[in-house]
Design a protein around this motif. Sequence first.
Motif, PDB file in Angstrom:
ATOM      1  N   GLU A  88       0.827  -1.216   0.000  1.00 51.38           N
ATOM      2  CA  GLU A  88       0.000   0.000   0.000  1.00 51.38           C
ATOM      3  C   GLU A  88       0.858   1.262   0.000  1.00 51.38           C
ATOM      4  OE1 GLU A  88      -2.947  -0.627  -0.522  1.00 51.38           O
ATOM      5  OE2 GLU A  88      -3.238  -2.632   0.289  1.00 51.38           O
ATOM      6  N   ALA A  93      -0.467   4.287  -3.057  1.00 52.02           N
ATOM      7  CA  ALA A  93      -1.528   3.336  -3.405  1.00 52.02           C
ATOM      8  C   ALA A  93      -2.604   3.237  -2.315  1.00 52.02           C
ATOM      9  CB  ALA A  93      -0.924   1.957  -3.659  1.00 52.02           C
ATOM     10  N   ARG A  94      -2.187   3.479  -1.051  1.00 48.39           N
ATOM     11  CA  ARG A  94      -3.166   3.388   0.049  1.00 48.39           C
ATOM     12  C   ARG A  94      -4.358   4.331  -0.175  1.00 48.39           C
ATOM     13  NH1 ARG A  94       0.232   4.090   3.761  1.00 48.39           N
ATOM     14  NH2 ARG A  94       0.562   1.924   4.299  1.00 48.39           N
ATOM     15  N   ARG A  95      -4.091   5.466  -0.862  1.00 52.25           N
ATOM     16  CA  ARG A  95      -5.165   6.427  -1.093  1.00 52.25           C
ATOM     17  C   ARG A  95      -6.273   5.839  -1.958  1.00 52.25           C
ATOM     18  NH1 ARG A  95      -2.625  10.654  -3.753  1.00 52.25           N
ATOM     19  NH2 ARG A  95      -3.775  10.192  -5.637  1.00 52.25           N
TER      20      ARG A  95
ATOM     21  N   ALA B  86      -1.371   6.799  -6.782  1.00 54.01           N
ATOM     22  CA  ALA B  86      -2.334   5.890  -6.135  1.00 54.01           C
ATOM     23  C   ALA B  86      -2.559   4.636  -6.975  1.00 54.01           C
ATOM     24  CB  ALA B  86      -3.657   6.598  -5.846  1.00 54.01           C
ATOM     25  N   LEU B  87      -1.468   4.127  -7.570  1.00 54.75           N
ATOM     26  CA  LEU B  87      -1.541   2.877  -8.343  1.00 54.75           C
ATOM     27  C   LEU B  87      -0.663   1.835  -7.661  1.00 54.75           C
ATOM     28  CD1 LEU B  87      -0.982   4.422 -11.898  1.00 54.75           C
ATOM     29  CD2 LEU B  87      -3.182   3.680 -10.942  1.00 54.75           C
ATOM     30  N   TYR B  88      -0.979   0.560  -7.907  1.00 53.22           N
ATOM     31  CA  TYR B  88      -0.169  -0.537  -7.359  1.00 53.22           C
ATOM     32  C   TYR B  88       0.926  -0.898  -8.359  1.00 53.22           C
ATOM     33  CZ  TYR B  88      -3.523  -0.937  -3.648  1.00 53.22           C
ATOM     34  OH  TYR B  88      -4.307  -0.654  -2.562  1.00 53.22           O
TER      35      TYR B  88
END
Lengths: 235, 222
Positions: A88, A93-95, B86-88
């Motif tokens: 995350e 990415a957690r967002r 906000a991407l993996y």
Amino acid sequence: MTIWRTLWRDLKLFVDDAALAASKDLRIEWRARTTLAQMLPFAALVLVLFGFAFDANRPTLELATPGLLAMTMLFVAVVAVQRSIAVESFDGARRMLVLSGMAPAAVFAGKAAAVAVQLLIIMGLLTVGVVVLYDAAVESILLVVATGVAAALGLATAGSLLGAVVAGAKTQQAVLSVLLLPVSAPVLVAASRAFGDGFGTVAVNGWSWVGLLLAFAAVNAALGAAVYGALLEDA
Amino acid sequence: MKVVRLKGAVVLVGRFPALAGVDFSVESGEVVLVRGANGAGKSTLLHLCAGLLRLSNGQGDVLGCDLASARGAVRRRVGLLGHDTALYGELTATENLRLWAQASRVGTTDITGALDRLELPTSRRDIAVDRLSAGQRRRVALAAIVLRRPELWLLDEPHAGLDSSGRKIVDNIITSAASAGAGVLLASHELRLSDDLAHRSVTLTGGRIVGDSANSTNEPTQ
């Protein structure tokens, strides 16, 4: 009727969100194989080194098997939870989890389920290892499996909860170990007893220890579901 | 219709007032440019409007949802492009968009269309995002917002890291979102690029709005 329909719809949304969060973490782990790549050699080394430590004395090794399984699962849980936090942390990415509108309790359940699946894979391989290397006899396969599942759930829920607590900390890896190892002491004790009954090395009622493991998992799951949203926002 | 309404909004980061009493509103279909030096509070304003930060004092609502009591409802209806994507990293562009779509409960059928719109080459769509260039990652992040069709777009330096074709695509997306009735809040240092898009500009200094002026050459369509 309307209440039941609403409850059913909410439950379905919860399960869908949890499945989505779990499949995301497992897909990432399958692709990177970070936890398995670290933990499989570690688990194999533990088995071999314990063998050397007890001079390959089979009766002693058989007696040590339940505690060895529980202790190894605990260490594997620390790594699996650290990885669960780390996925995350990439580029915010957690967002995504916060903004997507997924229910925080479902995200918690999904992330804990993904950790539990990884623990169960390691536990299964460890069990095969002790049977092959230590010649340990399984007296009740059902009890061993139930203990593994209950211990994995307990460690995964406690780990995911504490993982969310330390997610924003700069020294999260060290803090997680310091918190998770003592908090999981009941799992270590109960799983050792229940595995002991399953392997026939101690005369206790293993199923009552499985009950304790499930109660530990339920308490942590309830706590996690209640506070995960706030922890996710603050991380 | 006002999509953002703030009155005396204060946001504390620790003890520091990142926003120190902001009165501010955005109409639907309006593009508002937020100017200000580093640390002026631009990103804080965007994060507040996304429902990611708590109001320490004052009042505010976004899309009719109270920022004190219904931040969860706000988050589902806004699209935020921050400094990060906000991407993996281990998932591909397509997988990331599918995850966003399923989590946001919008259809997965538009994933290809969203990536087409951002002109991400087909050959780059099925490799892990952490192996894409920064500009390509930015395009994927924007595609995720396009896919969700938010009612309020919150874009923090949307042109950063993009080449000239990417910047034109961003401008087109902003214009069409506003034309469709969404509000757009744009924080940018690239004033030359953003001024042409904005219907109005506000200037933040030390967490306060010190300037608010309409762009006479660019009127909102609604």
